[in-house]
Scaffold this motif. Sequence first.
Motif, PDB file in Angstrom:
ATOM      1  N   LYS A   6      -9.755  -3.056   5.195  1.00  0.00           N
ATOM      2  CA  LYS A   6      -8.751  -2.007   4.955  1.00  0.00           C
ATOM      3  C   LYS A   6      -9.036  -0.741   5.746  1.00  0.00           C
ATOM      4  N   GLU A  66      -5.906   0.700   7.179  1.00  0.00           N
ATOM      5  CA  GLU A  66      -5.008   1.186   6.136  1.00  0.00           C
ATOM      6  C   GLU A  66      -5.524   2.497   5.530  1.00  0.00           C
ATOM      7  N   LEU A  67      -6.847   2.596   5.376  1.00  0.00           N
ATOM      8  CA  LEU A  67      -7.388   3.866   4.857  1.00  0.00           C
ATOM      9  C   LEU A  67      -7.092   4.984   5.844  1.00  0.00           C
ATOM     10  N   CYS A  90       0.598   4.144  -2.864  1.00  0.00           N
ATOM     11  CA  CYS A  90       0.406   5.575  -2.590  1.00  0.00           C
ATOM     12  C   CYS A  90       1.532   6.396  -3.207  1.00  0.00           C
ATOM     13  N   ALA A 112      -4.870   7.616   3.920  1.00  0.00           N
ATOM     14  CA  ALA A 112      -5.645   8.592   3.141  1.00  0.00           C
ATOM     15  C   ALA A 112      -5.220  10.011   3.475  1.00  0.00           C
ATOM     16  N   ASP A 113      -5.331  10.860   2.487  1.00  0.00           N
ATOM     17  CA  ASP A 113      -5.085  12.285   2.675  1.00  0.00           C
ATOM     18  C   ASP A 113      -6.007  12.784   3.796  1.00  0.00           C
ATOM     19  N   SER A 158      -7.701   0.529  -2.767  1.00  0.00           N
ATOM     20  CA  SER A 158      -8.873  -0.290  -3.092  1.00  0.00           C
ATOM     21  C   SER A 158      -9.424   0.160  -4.434  1.00  0.00           C
ATOM     22  N   SER A 176      -4.532   3.851  -5.651  1.00  0.00           N
ATOM     23  CA  SER A 176      -5.556   3.608  -4.635  1.00  0.00           C
ATOM     24  C   SER A 176      -5.373   2.217  -4.029  1.00  0.00           C
ATOM     25  N   ARG A 194      -9.262  14.329   2.702  1.00  0.00           N
ATOM     26  CA  ARG A 194     -10.256  13.348   2.239  1.00  0.00           C
ATOM     27  C   ARG A 194     -10.977  12.723   3.440  1.00  0.00           C
ATOM     28  N   LEU A 195     -10.179  12.314   4.446  1.00  0.00           N
ATOM     29  CA  LEU A 195     -10.777  11.670   5.630  1.00  0.00           C
ATOM     30  C   LEU A 195     -11.711  12.627   6.366  1.00  0.00           C
ATOM     31  N   HIS A 239       0.822  -1.215   0.000  1.00  0.00           N
ATOM     32  CA  HIS A 239       0.000   0.000   0.000  1.00  0.00           C
ATOM     33  C   HIS A 239       0.859   1.269   0.000  1.00  0.00           C
ATOM     34  N   ILE A 260     -13.481  -0.854   1.081  1.00  0.00           N
ATOM     35  CA  ILE A 260     -12.638  -0.816   2.272  1.00  0.00           C
ATOM     36  C   ILE A 260     -13.139  -1.820   3.313  1.00  0.00           C
TER      37      ILE A 260
END
Length: 485
Positions: free
Chosen positions: A448, A451-452, A432, A456-457, A439, A437, A460-461, A428, A444
Amino acid sequence: MTALLPDYRDPALTARFLAAAQALLGPRGLTSDPDLLAPWLTDWRGRYTGRALAMASPASTAEVAALVRLCGEYGVPIVPQGGNSGMAGGATPDTSGEAIILSLRRMSAVRALSAAEGQVVCEAGVVLQTLHDAAEAAGMRFPLTLGGKGSATIGGLIATNAGGTQVLRYGTMRAQVLGLEAVLASGAVFDGLTVLKKDNRGFDLKQLLIGSEGTLGIVTAACLRLLPASTARVTIWAGVPAITAARSLLRHLQARLGDALEGFEVVPAHCLASVLAHQPAARSPLAGAHGWHALIEFMSSRLDPAGLQEAAEAALAEAMEQGLLDDAVIAANDKQADEFWALRDGISAAERARGPAVQHDISVPVEKMPEFILAASAALEAEFAGTRAVAFGHLGDGNVHFHVLAPQGAIPGEWETREGKAISARVHDLVCAWGGSISAEHGIGQMKVDELARLADPVRLQMMRAVKQALDPAGLLNPGKLLKP
Ligand SMILES: Cc1cc2nc3c(=O)[nH]c(=O)nc-3n(C[C@H](O)[C@H](O)[C@H](O)COP(=O)(O)OP(=O)(O)OC[C@H]3O[C@@H](n4cnc5c(N)ncnc54)[C@H](O)[C@@H]3O)c2cc1C
């Protein structure tokens, strides 16, 4: 809404909730029978097993809405479930036994199908194969298919924004959804089924629900696009010298045959060998040995079969002259074409039978994919001694299934437990770094979720959490999936 059930392990309150749900849904609509529940408590891949208070099977949108309101009142978490064929554990409850499974499988009506408009309205529990059959009977086709089509439901496909083997031409599930009906956490019904070619009243709210994995609402029905049935199909198995040549071949065929190119899957020699070992009746389509193979499919509702075949043959001949492929065979009929696809579809099962592996469903920009496969494979094999990396699948979409196979002699289960997390983290991280991505199409789920959160940015989160908070403030819809609380 204030939850009546702050501690719903209180047996009296639990009994009250179950009695109210039973009264709402009738005898077929709710069960706590452990034997009936058991098949729905473990995910398709057998990775997760949970517990549930009960399984509710409403028969209508009104029943779903009433049940969701009841769950809100009592504070009971809801795990929406379709065919339970998802790959990320999204439809499996946790082990607390506090949630109910909300199965949409009883809502399986095709409400309306119009060949003239190229639209079908179906309920969330319609199985993909059933939709294909209904479309075919009307001289149409639904342009999304995947290996789990005998189990996957329309609601599940929408909730995971599933992809499959025709994304190259037609896009993911998102591109097929014209309208949507869903029940929100409040119990309100979002009625977005009417199809408008133009509608600029702000946010396209159905898009929020597509791919939300049951965390923002429960899809109860959808209006989907249908296309005229194809009149011609040409399926090709090609041996290609290298994965970089496969990408050039893809571009060449796109340039020559335009959007008639519907599928472009890559299969490394290792995966083909696994399938041939696992399926004794299967045969390699080509006589010689090739490092890579490409399964290519053209479809047309404009050209006749001879015209499409002629165009495909001319394009292949040019590709061979340019060194983009070593050899190729065109399926003589639909049966042989299906046999080619069976080789492709058999890879996951064959690789599983061959030994332990850590699997990833990843995407990077299409142009970068060959270099990514080479670089990531070399890195993984160097860092995890004795492993072998294989990548196969939807090259045309910049999406491959990237499996890291265990060293010879590794003990199944024990090896994945020991090495799996570190291997996945490394894969992963590389994805990145290449702008991809973690996924591409499976979602997810619970698999995941960490991991997200890790990768993740933050913006985004933050946006995802804000949407979740706005639509499901009590966090009752599929808790623990997609987003960590
Ligand atoms: C053999 C095989 C091959 C596959 N190949 C592909 C492939 O090529 N590409 C691909 O993208 N996928 C593939 N899949 C996975 C596929 O995406 C899932 O099978 C499908 O999308 C899930 O549908 P389901 O009805 O089984 O949903 P489930 O597994 O029941 O649920 C999946 C998720 O959706 C949620 N959900 C389900 N129904 C609803 C609803 N009505 N409203 C809100 N949320 C809901 C669940 O809570 C869960 O989070 C494959 C699966 C199998 C078994």
